[in-house]
Design a protein around this motif. Structure first.
Motif, mmCIF file in Angstrom:
data_model
loop_
_atom_site.group_PDB
_atom_site.id
_atom_site.type_symbol
_atom_site.label_atom_id
_atom_site.label_comp_id
_atom_site.label_asym_id
_atom_site.label_seq_id
_atom_site.Cartn_x
_atom_site.Cartn_y
_atom_site.Cartn_z
ATOM 1 N N GLY A 143 0.595 -1.467 0.359
ATOM 2 C CA GLY A 143 -0.698 -0.513 -0.109
ATOM 3 C C GLY A 143 0.479 1.612 0.202
ATOM 4 O O GLY A 143 1.845 1.038 0.343
ATOM 5 N N THR A 144 0.263 2.413 -0.286
ATOM 6 C CA THR A 144 1.280 3.892 -0.890
ATOM 7 C C THR A 144 0.961 4.164 0.613
ATOM 8 O O THR A 144 -0.750 4.456 1.276
ATOM 9 C CB THR A 144 0.147 4.946 -1.789
ATOM 10 N N GLN A 145 2.119 4.374 0.983
ATOM 11 C CA GLN A 145 1.590 5.996 1.989
ATOM 12 C C GLN A 145 2.779 7.028 1.985
ATOM 13 O O GLN A 145 3.516 7.064 1.124
ATOM 14 C CB GLN A 145 2.847 5.221 3.347
ATOM 15 N N ASP A 160 -2.947 14.633 2.246
ATOM 16 C CA ASP A 160 -3.741 13.837 2.382
ATOM 17 C C ASP A 160 -4.823 14.051 1.364
ATOM 18 O O ASP A 160 -5.705 12.920 0.523
ATOM 19 C CB ASP A 160 -4.837 14.530 3.348
ATOM 20 N N SER A 161 -4.792 14.887 0.097
ATOM 21 C CA SER A 161 -5.431 14.929 -0.866
ATOM 22 C C SER A 161 -4.606 13.440 -2.265
ATOM 23 O O SER A 161 -5.493 13.181 -2.640
ATOM 24 C CB SER A 161 -5.543 16.411 -1.495
ATOM 25 N N ILE A 162 -3.813 13.694 -1.691
ATOM 26 C CA ILE A 162 -3.107 12.655 -2.610
ATOM 27 C C ILE A 162 -3.381 10.850 -2.103
ATOM 28 O O ILE A 162 -3.422 10.380 -2.845
ATOM 29 C CB ILE A 162 -1.292 13.110 -2.540
ATOM 30 N N ARG A 163 -3.039 10.812 -0.514
ATOM 31 C CA ARG A 163 -3.672 9.290 -0.288
ATOM 32 C C ARG A 163 -5.513 9.470 -0.878
ATOM 33 O O ARG A 163 -5.138 8.718 -0.877
ATOM 34 C CB ARG A 163 -3.550 10.215 1.479
ATOM 35 N N SER A 164 -6.095 10.311 -0.300
ATOM 36 C CA SER A 164 -7.270 10.328 -0.824
ATOM 37 C C SER A 164 -7.746 10.056 -2.001
ATOM 38 O O SER A 164 -8.203 8.960 -2.486
ATOM 39 C CB SER A 164 -8.486 11.322 -0.690
ATOM 40 N N ARG A 176 -3.806 2.824 5.602
ATOM 41 C CA ARG A 176 -2.290 4.091 6.093
ATOM 42 C C ARG A 176 -2.559 5.093 6.378
ATOM 43 O O ARG A 176 -3.297 5.907 5.609
ATOM 44 C CB ARG A 176 -0.917 3.465 5.135
ATOM 45 N N GLU A 177 -2.560 5.892 7.575
ATOM 46 C CA GLU A 177 -2.083 6.408 7.131
ATOM 47 C C GLU A 177 -1.454 7.919 6.996
ATOM 48 O O GLU A 177 -0.002 7.835 6.686
ATOM 49 C CB GLU A 177 -2.491 6.860 9.217
ATOM 50 N N LEU A 178 -1.471 9.130 7.074
ATOM 51 C CA LEU A 178 -0.642 10.179 7.153
ATOM 52 C C LEU A 178 0.414 9.681 7.931
ATOM 53 O O LEU A 178 -0.223 9.671 9.658
ATOM 54 C CB LEU A 178 -1.132 11.584 6.947
ATOM 55 N N LYS A 179 1.805 10.792 7.445
ATOM 56 C CA LYS A 179 3.294 10.007 8.640
ATOM 57 C C LYS A 179 3.560 11.199 8.516
ATOM 58 O O LYS A 179 3.554 12.396 6.762
ATOM 59 C CB LYS A 179 3.812 9.565 8.104
ATOM 60 N N LYS A 180 3.962 11.911 9.413
ATOM 61 C CA LYS A 180 4.680 13.433 9.823
ATOM 62 C C LYS A 180 6.260 12.985 8.744
ATOM 63 O O LYS A 180 7.066 11.941 9.213
ATOM 64 C CB LYS A 180 4.904 13.810 11.424
ATOM 65 N N GLY A 181 6.918 13.909 8.656
ATOM 66 C CA GLY A 181 8.506 13.686 8.331
ATOM 67 C C GLY A 181 9.034 14.001 9.745
ATOM 68 O O GLY A 181 8.653 15.039 9.764
ATOM 69 N N ALA A 195 6.046 20.132 0.842
ATOM 70 C CA ALA A 195 6.161 18.986 0.513
ATOM 71 C C ALA A 195 5.719 17.406 0.759
ATOM 72 O O ALA A 195 5.791 17.805 2.009
ATOM 73 C CB ALA A 195 7.616 19.815 1.355
ATOM 74 N N VAL A 196 6.244 16.486 0.414
ATOM 75 C CA VAL A 196 5.680 15.663 0.955
ATOM 76 C C VAL A 196 6.062 14.390 -0.080
ATOM 77 O O VAL A 196 6.785 14.601 -1.772
ATOM 78 C CB VAL A 196 4.587 15.150 -0.085
ATOM 79 N N ILE A 197 6.414 12.994 0.743
ATOM 80 C CA ILE A 197 6.778 11.919 -0.125
ATOM 81 C C ILE A 197 6.073 10.615 -0.333
ATOM 82 O O ILE A 197 5.303 10.639 0.517
ATOM 83 C CB ILE A 197 8.277 11.474 0.550
#
Length: 232
Positions: A143-145, A160-164, A176-181, A195-197
């Motif tokens: 799964g994607t995270q 959150d938008s990308i995850r959705s 999988r939940e969002l994670k803080k860098g 910025a996101v990974i």
């Protein structure tokens, strides 16, 4: 060969539909009133950062597939899709190279230089999306995270938008939940722009790796990320 050609015929209409939907999303994005951004958010390009490259292959799957190659293929598709929408896009790399400075000698020096140069490009952008793949010793995980920088409030919204979009379009069972860098993720810890990974999947999971290696799924992943960027 006949089966392969039949599969190509089935995939072609799906690709056309996907492109049509992307154009529709682009039109909605371009019709939205511009939102004010702070100086830290930048006013220039969107940066697509395919992780690793060159001597740094990133994670390596059991069958020898290198993370860097999957990152680049998805990143290139993503950049192309955003350009179709009329957005200015740059990539940290568009070939199999490290982004280090010429004076970096050892592999360690090259990796340090690579990270610093990527960060410079991020700081000149208005948002940055890094593409990566995950790997665990336990092969059942998939799964994607998405990880986000805590230094800009827009990062979590983008993540959150990308995850959705990924969940809605590709992975309905993904919890999988969002994670803080944190400080272990240099780029997210240091950047000030949104910025996101995106860890697109687990190359340690054989079924997911099989999908990630196909151009069809790479484009589907890129499309979902693009929709998330545009909707974010």
């Amino acid at each position: 060969m006949k089966g392969f050609k039949n599969k190509e015929r089935l995939a072609a209409p799906a690709l056309v539909i996907g492109c049509t939907l992307l154009v529709a999303v682009c039109m909605l994005y371009l019709s939205r009133p511009a939102e004010p951004t702070g100086t830290s958010a930048g006013t220039g390009y969107i940066l697509i950062d395919p992780g690793h490259g060159g001597a740094d292959g990133g994670a390596v799957a059991a069958d020898g597939t290198a993370e860097k190659d999957l990152n680049l293929k998805i990143g290139e598709s993503l950049a192309d899709m955003l350009r179709v929408c009329g957005l200015e896009v740059k990539m940290t790399r568009d070939t199999d190279i490290s982004v280090h400075s010429p004076d970096a000698g050892t592999l360690r020096e090259q990796k340090v230089s690579d990270m610093k140069n990527r960060l410079k490009m991020m700081e000149s952008s208005r948002m940055s999306v890094s593409i990566h793949q995950n790997k665990f010793p336990q092969t059942q995980y998939s799964g994607t995270q998405v990880f986000y920088s805590v230094n800009n409030p827009q990062s979590q919204k983008l993540a959150d938008s990308i995850r959705s979009c990924v969940i809605n379009q590709l992975q309905p069972d993904n919890t999988r939940e969002l994670k803080k860098g944190n400080k272990d993720i240099y780029l997210l810890d240091k950047t000030t722009v949104p910025a996101v990974i995106v860890e697109c999947g687990f190359i340690s999971n054989e079924p997911e790796l099989k999908k990630l290696k196909t151009s069809e799924y790479q484009q589907q992943m890129a499309y979902a990320i693009a929709c998330g960027i545009l909707a974010g």
